[in-house]
Write a protein that holds these residues in place. Sequence first.
Motif, PDB file in Angstrom:
ATOM      1  N   ALA A  39      33.352 -78.259  55.334  1.00  0.00           N
ATOM      2  CA  ALA A  39      32.051 -78.412  55.995  1.00  0.00           C
ATOM      3  C   ALA A  39      31.506 -77.059  56.434  1.00  0.00           C
ATOM      4  N   LEU A  44      30.189 -75.234  53.431  1.00  0.00           N
ATOM      5  CA  LEU A  44      28.918 -75.827  53.010  1.00  0.00           C
ATOM      6  C   LEU A  44      27.773 -75.416  53.930  1.00  0.00           C
ATOM      7  N   LEU A  97      26.107 -84.179  54.114  1.00  0.00           N
ATOM      8  CA  LEU A  97      27.239 -83.784  54.951  1.00  0.00           C
ATOM      9  C   LEU A  97      27.242 -84.569  56.264  1.00  0.00           C
ATOM     10  N   ASN A 155      28.275 -88.233  55.548  1.00  0.00           N
ATOM     11  CA  ASN A 155      29.697 -88.295  55.230  1.00  0.00           C
ATOM     12  C   ASN A 155      30.550 -88.081  56.479  1.00  0.00           C
ATOM     13  N   THR A 156      30.137 -87.154  57.334  1.00  0.00           N
ATOM     14  CA  THR A 156      30.869 -86.898  58.572  1.00  0.00           C
ATOM     15  C   THR A 156      30.821 -88.123  59.483  1.00  0.00           C
TER      16      THR A 156
END
Length: 152
Positions: free
Chosen positions: A11, A14, A54, A57-58
Motif C-alpha cells: 500500500a 502504491l 486501494l 480493498n483496505t
Amino acid sequence: MRAKLSYALTAAVLVFYFVLAGSRGVMLIRSGTLLTVTFGVAVLILPVIGVWFLWKNTQFVRRANQLAAELDAEGGLPVDELKRMPSGRVDRDSADEVFARRKAETEAAPDDWRTWFRLAVAYHDARDTPRARRAMQRAISLHGAPRHPASP
C-alpha cells in the motif's frame, strides 16, 4: 503478521506511485497546451482509480479481519483440517471434501454470516479467489445487516 506487513508495504509503494503519477499529471496540465492538458488529465485519472481501489480493498480486508476476530472469540473459526502434500500445498481432494461440508452448512443456514465466512475460507483453500472474495463480501453484508426478530 507477515501478511499485514506485506499489505502495508504494498500500500505504501502504491501511494508513493499515486503521488508521483499525480504530480506528473499536474505538471502536464500546467504546461497549458491542449495535448499536455489532455495527457495530464489522463494521467491524473489513474491515481484516482488506484486510490479508490486501494481504499475499497483496505476496507474489505479490515472488515474481514473484524469478522475473523469475532468468530475467533466465539470459538467458531474453521480448523485447518486439510491434508497437505510433501511440498506443503493443500491436497485437492481434501480441499474438495472440506468445501463440500462448508457449502452444505451455508445452504442450511444461508442468512448466517458465520457459514459464509467459513465458506470463503474453503474457497480460498481451494484456490478459488473470486468466489472466496464474493463469499466473504456476503458474510460482511450479512454481519452488518439488521437482525429481524422471528415472526410468531
